[in-house]
Design an enzyme around this catalytic site. Structure first.
Site, PDB file in Angstrom:
ATOM      1  N   ASP A 142      -1.292  23.181  44.138  1.00  0.00           N
ATOM      2  CA  ASP A 142      -1.665  23.722  42.830  1.00  0.00           C
ATOM      3  C   ASP A 142      -0.931  25.046  42.632  1.00  0.00           C
ATOM      4  O   ASP A 142      -0.157  25.474  43.498  1.00  0.00           O
ATOM      5  CB  ASP A 142      -3.193  23.886  42.706  1.00  0.00           C
ATOM      6  CG  ASP A 142      -3.668  23.630  41.273  1.00  0.00           C
ATOM      7  OD1 ASP A 142      -3.126  24.287  40.365  1.00  0.00           O
ATOM      8  OD2 ASP A 142      -4.542  22.777  41.071  1.00  0.00           O
TER       9      ASP A 142
ATOM     10  N   GLU B 208      -3.473  19.068  32.587  1.00  0.00           N
ATOM     11  CA  GLU B 208      -3.299  20.457  32.156  1.00  0.00           C
ATOM     12  C   GLU B 208      -1.857  20.954  32.270  1.00  0.00           C
ATOM     13  O   GLU B 208      -1.613  22.085  32.692  1.00  0.00           O
ATOM     14  CB  GLU B 208      -4.227  21.367  32.965  1.00  0.00           C
ATOM     15  CG  GLU B 208      -5.687  21.032  32.782  1.00  0.00           C
ATOM     16  CD  GLU B 208      -6.622  21.960  33.553  1.00  0.00           C
ATOM     17  OE1 GLU B 208      -7.684  22.282  33.010  1.00  0.00           O
ATOM     18  OE2 GLU B 208      -6.300  22.354  34.687  1.00  0.00           O
TER      19      GLU B 208
ATOM     20  N   HIS C 266       0.584  22.453  37.211  1.00  0.00           N
ATOM     21  CA  HIS C 266      -0.046  23.021  38.409  1.00  0.00           C
ATOM     22  C   HIS C 266       0.991  23.114  39.522  1.00  0.00           C
ATOM     23  O   HIS C 266       0.719  22.798  40.683  1.00  0.00           O
ATOM     24  CB  HIS C 266      -1.267  22.188  38.832  1.00  0.00           C
ATOM     25  CG  HIS C 266      -2.429  22.350  37.894  1.00  0.00           C
ATOM     26  ND1 HIS C 266      -3.159  23.517  37.817  1.00  0.00           N
ATOM     27  CD2 HIS C 266      -2.969  21.522  36.967  1.00  0.00           C
ATOM     28  CE1 HIS C 266      -4.114  23.378  36.889  1.00  0.00           C
ATOM     29  NE2 HIS C 266      -4.013  22.184  36.352  1.00  0.00           N
TER      30      HIS C 266
HETATM   31  C1  ACM Z   1      -8.972  19.002  36.115  1.00  0.00           C
HETATM   32  O1  ACM Z   1     -10.121  19.447  36.192  1.00  0.00           O
HETATM   33  N1  ACM Z   1      -8.007  19.775  35.628  1.00  0.00           N
HETATM   34  C2  ACM Z   1      -8.636  17.679  36.540  1.00  0.00           C
END
Ligand code: ACM
Length: 771
Positions: free
Chosen positions: A205, A338, A275
């Site tokens: 991440d 995201e 990420h």
């Molecule tokens: C997430 O909570 N971004 C998968």
């Protein structure tokens, strides 16, 4: 071992009568087994005694069956102090017989049949996984009386069991905070004892790359370290010492093997295309801008994306080669969530590539990239799984979708013929607090209780019977932004994992909250025996104070589930089951201080919740903690942890990190001339990207701003102002004082810290009014 009365015919007869109509409520479980088995039939009579030295025999005698027996023997010795022996050879008359049989009358590889009768225990399954689950059930039967040790007596009966879903999972985020290999092994053990079988491991991440990739050493040399900001400094011992950690390939192999022995598959997650900040910090050429960002110290959405080009794809394929060599899992998780497209939109090279590929937008470009990775995984006989954003850009036909933005993604994916796994936020997100008790640690304050998880429906109504087969199962997600230690992880996971286990294992028509609760004391006792640092939030006594007559204070006690009885003391002693039992609100004097201690006990005296203490005097009604205040806005409301003191317990604050503003509705201001406010300063803020756009800044001329108090509304008359400069000089909490103008009656009070929240946060610990 003694012989019990054998009533196989009666048992079989009773079992055939056990078929229920759909409308009938499920019968109470005769045994405290979690998750509740598919079918349970106690015999009318008979029992088997298991004493020290009793043997466990396996058929056939293989390393696989022996390994299951050894684990069972070790677990029983550890948690019950009962010492069994592994038989030298197959012995159908052994006290406990574990048997693999191709023709066993069970459902699937995870199914088993456990019969107690005829003086012994006989577990049958078709496959080792089912045999393991049968052994877990037997362990639970042997540990269903809290506190019992040594020889055990089991009532005769029959259990026939198999899971409702194949994917029974837990996601562990090791990027935001990582866990030791020893702790992950414990977690795998405990998952297996809930009959869960998927550990989804979030390994990369923005805040850290945690997996050794031999071809790319910078990923862990650079990407596994971040500056120790906020509470992380307590973990490293100093804000000057970075927060670092990763798993070597040897450790991963060891973990995978360990998990296999417990029938848990580890599904690794490598986040693509977002990420990715830690990866780009390690190899800037993987990014769009060519610049090297730091490994992120912020939570939330960062905008660093892999460049969607051949170079990044080759990198990802090389990484996946090593990932696939380490993890035999059929599924490989590629993230997809995201991925804010700002950098792709701003890059002429990315835009040109999009055009060249004939793609209409950046979502389609993400879809193209995920498609390439999906094809690569296919070619290696693996399957791609990703968060539900992968639906937005066109997704490979055989991709599996993990629904997290509610259940919408699951419905859409199942309609389109994709397999789905449900892990919707907020209900299955363990970073949500499980109660509104003041002693809950940091997290998202919207409560997702034990019952909320128990009542989660893994097949949303919009998925019809013909599509229901696409639902592989569900999982809880442990995001660890607010969980710096394994103790915190455990607090968040247990006992909510027990509720999830029942959702994904037990038949839908056996769903029964009160029956589940009835079985929980035994489960909590097992947690204690296993050393699990579980949360007792569901049973913790809560104190509700109100003004009584003649200056007294009325105190109502309750707990979240209503299970058990609350016992209390007012003399400072720790409450026991023999202490006074609470049955109606207490009336305590206001003029003197009373230390009220309360704990919750089951009918048999088993302690369901540890004592909680409240000091009660007249000031209690004139004091509010931050979690008892409202926030003025609800943009990003969090319970966050102070970064100081470095060692020892640190205070928690509830606030909207985008708006340093709190409301005390109907504060008892009549005759109050003095205000004391305890504040802490947190030298960081996690709001980023679009979240940061909502930040409310209140310009101030004062260095470090001021805490202002306004009457009735936040735009109402300012009745107090407390400069924060002195408080800024200490890293610990400070109590500010102000005189108030004469007030009559009750008023809403609005507390505002001026300044810019993105430059560090002021947080209220508590406020107190005095005459
Ligand atoms: C997430 O909570 N971004 C998968």
């Amino acid at each position: 071992m003694t012989r019990g009365i054998h009533l196989p015919l009666l048992a079989a007869l009773l079992l055939s009568c056990a078929a229920r109509t759909a409308a009938a409520p499920p019968a109470a479980s005769p045994w405290s087994v979690i998750p509740r088995p598919a079918r349970m039939q106690p015999a009318a009579h008979g029992q088997v005694r298991i004493a020290d030295g009793a043997t466990v025999a396996v058929t056939p005698d293989t390393s696989a069956t022996r390994a299951i027996a050894r684990q069972l023997i070790a677990r029983i010795a550890h948690t019950r102090g009962l010492h069994l022996r592994l038989a030298a050879r197959a012995d159908p008359r052994a006290a406990i017989a574990l048997q693999l049989a191709r023709d066993a009358e069970v459902t699937g590889d995870s199914g088993y049949r456990l019969r107690i009768g005829d003086g012994h225990v006989h577990i049958q399954a078709r496959a080792p996984k089912g045999l393991f689950y049968g052994s877990v059930t037997l362990w639970q039967l042997l540990t269903q009386t809290p506190g019992a040790h040594g020889p055990a007596t089991l009532a005769d009966g029959l259990i026939i069991d198999h899971p409702r879903f194949a994917w029974r999972g837990l996601m562990l985020d090791s990027a935001r905070h990582f866990q030791s290999v020893a702790d992950i092994k414990k977690l795998i053990d405990w998952m297996a004892l809930h009959k869960l079988d998927v550990l989804h491991w979030h390994l990369t991440d923005d805040q850290g790359w945690r997996l050794q990739i031999k071809r790319y050493p910078e990923l862990t040399r650079i990407g596994a370290c971040r500056k120790a900001v906020g509470p992380d400094a307590a973990l490293t011992g100093s804000p000057d010492k970075p927060y670092c950690g990763f798993y070597t390939q040897a450790q991963v192999r060891d973990l995978v093997r360990y998990a296999q022995q417990r029938f848990v598959t580890i599904v690794p997650e490598i986040e693509i295309p977002g990420h990715a900040q830690a990866a780009i910090a390690s190899y800037p050429e993987l990014g769009v801008t060519g610049q090297r960002p730091p490994v992120s110290t912020n939570w939330g959405i960062n905008t660093w994306l892999y460049a969607p080009n051949q170079h990044s794809l080759k990198f990802l394929e090389n990484v996946l080669d090593e990932v696939m060599a380490l993890f035999p899992s059929k599924y490989i998780h590629v993230g997809g969530d995201e991925a804010a497209k700002d950098q792709w939109q701003a890059s002429p090279a990315v835009q040109a590539q999009m055009k060249k590929l004939g793609l209409k937008d950046e979502n389609a470009l993400q879809g193209w990239m995920i498609g390439k990775i999906g094809a690569y995984l296919d070619a290696h006989h693996r399957r791609l799984i990703g968060w539900d954003e992968i639906l937005e850009g066109g997704v490979p036909a055989d991709a599996t979708v993990m629904s997290w933005r509610g259940v919408k993604g699951a419905i859409e994916a199942a309609h389109a013929g994709h397999d789905v796994v449900l892990s919707p936020s907020p209900v299955l997100y363990l970073d949500h607090l499980q109660s509104d008790a003041p002693d809950e640690p940091a997290g998202r304050p919207q409560v997702e209780s034990l019952k909320d998880i128990y009542d989660f429906n893994p097949i949303p109504d919009a998925i019809d019977a013909s599509q229901a087969r696409h639902v592989l199962g569900a999982q809880l997600d442990l995001w660890t932004e607010y969980m710096p230690t394994f103790a915190r992880d455990q607090h968040a996971i247990f006992p909510r994992l027990a509720a999830l286990a029942e959702v994904v294992w037990s038949p839908a028509d056996s769903h029964d909250w009160s029956d589940f609760l009835h079985r929980m004391p035994a489960q909590l006792a097992r947690y204690r025996a296993l050393g699990i640092d579980y949360a007792d939030s569901a049973w913790a006594p809560r104190f509700a104070l109100s003004a009584g007559s003649d200056g007294t204070i009325d105190v109502a006690l309750s707990n979240q589930t209503g299970q058990g009885a609350i016992h209390y003391t007012t003399d400072g002693h720790m409450p026991t089951a023999q202490s006074r039992r609470y049955d109606a609100p207490l009336s305590l004097p206001g003029h003197a201080a009373t230390t009220l201690r309360a704990a919750t006990f089951a009918d048999d005296g088993f302690r369901l919740a540890a004592p909680r203490t409240r000091r009660i005097d007249e000031t209690a009604l004139r004091t509010r903690r931050s979690d008892q205040l409202d926030t003025c806005t609800h943009k990003i409301v969090l319970r966050i942890e102070d970064d100081r003191p470095l060692h020892g317990p640190r205070p928690f604050y509830q606030m909207d990190i985008n708006d340093m503003c709190w409301l005390w509705k109907q504060a008892p201001t009549a005759g109050m001339r003095h205000l004391a406010v305890t504040v802490g300063n947190l030298p960081w803020n996690y709001a980023l990207w679009k979240d940061a756009a909502g930040v409310i800044k209140r310009p101030t001329a004062a260095p470090h701003g001021a805490l202002e108090v306004h009457r009735d509304t936040c735009d109402g008359p300012r009745i107090a102002r407390m400069p924060l400069a002195a408080a800024a000089r200490t890293k610990l909490q400070t109590t500010l004082h102000a005189e108030l103008p004469p007030l009559t009656g009750a008023h809403d009070l609005c507390f505002i810290a001026t300044g810019d929240p993105t430059q560090g946060l002021w947080a209220i610990g508590n406020v107190k009014l005095s005459p």
